[in-house]
Design an enzyme around this catalytic site. Sequence first.
Site, PDB file in Angstrom:
ATOM      1  N   SER A 135       0.861  -1.193   0.000  1.00 47.68           N
ATOM      2  CA  SER A 135       0.000   0.000   0.000  1.00 47.68           C
ATOM      3  C   SER A 135       0.889   1.232   0.000  1.00 47.68           C
ATOM      4  O   SER A 135       2.059   1.183   0.396  1.00 47.68           O
ATOM      5  CB  SER A 135      -0.870  -0.013   1.263  1.00 47.68           C
ATOM      6  N   TYR A 148      -2.925  -1.321   9.939  1.00 51.10           N
ATOM      7  CA  TYR A 148      -2.850  -1.624   8.503  1.00 51.10           C
ATOM      8  C   TYR A 148      -1.487  -1.199   7.949  1.00 51.10           C
ATOM      9  O   TYR A 148      -0.804  -1.966   7.265  1.00 51.10           O
ATOM     10  CB  TYR A 148      -3.980  -0.863   7.813  1.00 51.10           C
TER      11      TYR A 148
HETATM   12  P1  NAD Z   1     -11.648  -5.459  -1.245  1.00 48.58           P
HETATM   13  O1  NAD Z   1     -12.069  -5.374   0.172  1.00 48.58           O
HETATM   14  O2  NAD Z   1     -12.665  -5.245  -2.314  1.00 48.58           O
HETATM   15  O3  NAD Z   1     -10.952  -6.867  -1.549  1.00 48.58           O
HETATM   16  C1  NAD Z   1     -10.251  -7.616  -0.593  1.00 48.58           C
HETATM   17  C2  NAD Z   1     -10.495  -9.091  -0.869  1.00 48.58           C
HETATM   18  O4  NAD Z   1      -9.739  -9.847   0.094  1.00 48.58           O
HETATM   19  C3  NAD Z   1     -11.967  -9.482  -0.711  1.00 48.58           C
HETATM   20  O5  NAD Z   1     -12.389 -10.255  -1.801  1.00 48.58           O
HETATM   21  C4  NAD Z   1     -11.960 -10.273   0.590  1.00 48.58           C
HETATM   22  O6  NAD Z   1     -12.972 -11.256   0.679  1.00 48.58           O
HETATM   23  C5  NAD Z   1     -10.575 -10.890   0.554  1.00 48.58           C
HETATM   24  N1  NAD Z   1     -10.152 -11.372   1.879  1.00 48.58           N
HETATM   25  C6  NAD Z   1     -10.281 -10.738   3.080  1.00 48.58           C
HETATM   26  N2  NAD Z   1      -9.823 -11.513   4.064  1.00 48.58           N
HETATM   27  C7  NAD Z   1      -9.398 -12.669   3.487  1.00 48.58           C
HETATM   28  C8  NAD Z   1      -8.807 -13.862   3.979  1.00 48.58           C
HETATM   29  N3  NAD Z   1      -8.576 -14.050   5.293  1.00 48.58           N
HETATM   30  N4  NAD Z   1      -8.464 -14.824   3.095  1.00 48.58           N
HETATM   31  C9  NAD Z   1      -8.704 -14.653   1.765  1.00 48.58           C
HETATM   32  N5  NAD Z   1      -9.268 -13.560   1.243  1.00 48.58           N
HETATM   33  C10 NAD Z   1      -9.602 -12.576   2.094  1.00 48.58           C
HETATM   34  O7  NAD Z   1     -10.472  -4.392  -1.374  1.00 48.58           O
HETATM   35  P2  NAD Z   1      -9.336  -4.164  -2.495  1.00 48.58           P
HETATM   36  O8  NAD Z   1      -9.119  -2.709  -2.597  1.00 48.58           O
HETATM   37  O9  NAD Z   1      -9.621  -4.926  -3.730  1.00 48.58           O
HETATM   38  O10 NAD Z   1      -8.079  -4.787  -1.742  1.00 48.58           O
HETATM   39  C11 NAD Z   1      -7.112  -5.597  -2.381  1.00 48.58           C
HETATM   40  C12 NAD Z   1      -5.747  -5.340  -1.766  1.00 48.58           C
HETATM   41  O11 NAD Z   1      -5.332  -4.006  -2.070  1.00 48.58           O
HETATM   42  C13 NAD Z   1      -5.686  -5.450  -0.250  1.00 48.58           C
HETATM   43  O12 NAD Z   1      -4.485  -6.084   0.138  1.00 48.58           O
HETATM   44  C14 NAD Z   1      -5.673  -4.013   0.213  1.00 48.58           C
HETATM   45  O13 NAD Z   1      -5.079  -3.858   1.477  1.00 48.58           O
HETATM   46  C15 NAD Z   1      -4.857  -3.382  -0.885  1.00 48.58           C
HETATM   47  N6  NAD Z   1      -5.010  -1.926  -1.038  1.00 48.58           N
HETATM   48  C16 NAD Z   1      -6.230  -1.369  -1.257  1.00 48.58           C
HETATM   49  C17 NAD Z   1      -6.334   0.021  -1.416  1.00 48.58           C
HETATM   50  C18 NAD Z   1      -7.646   0.704  -1.690  1.00 48.58           C
HETATM   51  O14 NAD Z   1      -7.706   1.948  -1.604  1.00 48.58           O
HETATM   52  N7  NAD Z   1      -8.711   0.005  -2.039  1.00 48.58           N
HETATM   53  C19 NAD Z   1      -5.184   0.809  -1.332  1.00 48.58           C
HETATM   54  C20 NAD Z   1      -3.957   0.198  -1.096  1.00 48.58           C
HETATM   55  C21 NAD Z   1      -3.882  -1.174  -0.958  1.00 48.58           C
END
Ligand code: NAD
Length: 256
Positions: A135, A148
């Site tokens: 991130s 986080y």
């Molecule tokens: P999201 O919440 O839509 O997707 C996260 C996915 O991870 C979901 O499908 C969820 O069911 C799955 N998940 C959660 N816990 C789990 C577990 N124990 N085992 C398996 N799967 C699990 O959000 P996103 O934005 O698509 O997030 C994807 C990645 O990107 C994450 O690592 C998040 O930290 C990172 N991220 C997101 C952002 C943002 O602004 N959205 C920014 C930086 C980093």
Amino acid sequence: MGKLDGRVVIVTGAARGQGEQEARLFVAEGARVVVADVLDEQGAALAEELGALYVHLDVGEEDAWRAAIAAARDAYGRIDGLVNNAGILRFNSLVDTPLDEFMQVVRVNQVGCFLGIKTVAPEMEDGGTIVNTASYTAVTGMAAVGTYSATKHAILGLTRVAALELAPRGIRVNAMCPGAIDTAMSNPSLLDPEADSEETSRALDGLYRKLVPLGRIGKPAEVARLALFLTSDDSSYITGQPFVIDGGWLAGVSVI
Ligand code: NAD
């Protein structure tokens, strides 16, 4: 010719959001994809649509990783790539964070990434790739997301060490550091049928217009294109590196 022809890639947290877009793009580029998540209904529906394999995988459980790897091998006979994408976010100041909450986030974000590397790398073909989803908060602080941010900093440490240890087998390990991306994580109203998601989106647009030099939130498909770059031969001489994808947010602040 697709950029991932013949390759088998596991994407965790692939039922929705960035992981879903990665699964879609990788299949379009010729990969056979293992969609792994705890959201079984959504994950299975996506896998069916894409002609991919769905596996239930809680990334914090080592036995579940071993079962997922066995299922991938049964279906496709090999594993060439892993995208550690699953993650969760909790808002709290550090002094108000209960230990249980801290450990819950560590378990998914940090332990999940560690177990992915630990269990998949030995089963992966030489020359494979691992992409860890860190991130923007892996490279700078952000108030109210301390747990986080700590786990995402840890993911960069895991990325660098794994890159060093796996380089002799030609396995490359890199990390993505997204800024604000338009998924349920940054805009939970997308999941709430009662919420006026258009109004929330307008409010978020206003926020990101001020915060982000490019003036908008990122799209999950844009992160998927970075994941494709790091999973394909286009990045063949790159390993151990964090890649910020944030619309310029980390470039600095503007006083005008
Ligand atoms: P999201 O919440 O839509 O997707 C996260 C996915 O991870 C979901 O499908 C969820 O069911 C799955 N998940 C959660 N816990 C789990 C577990 N124990 N085992 C398996 N799967 C699990 O959000 P996103 O934005 O698509 O997030 C994807 C990645 O990107 C994450 O690592 C998040 O930290 C990172 N991220 C997101 C952002 C943002 O602004 N959205 C920014 C930086 C980093």
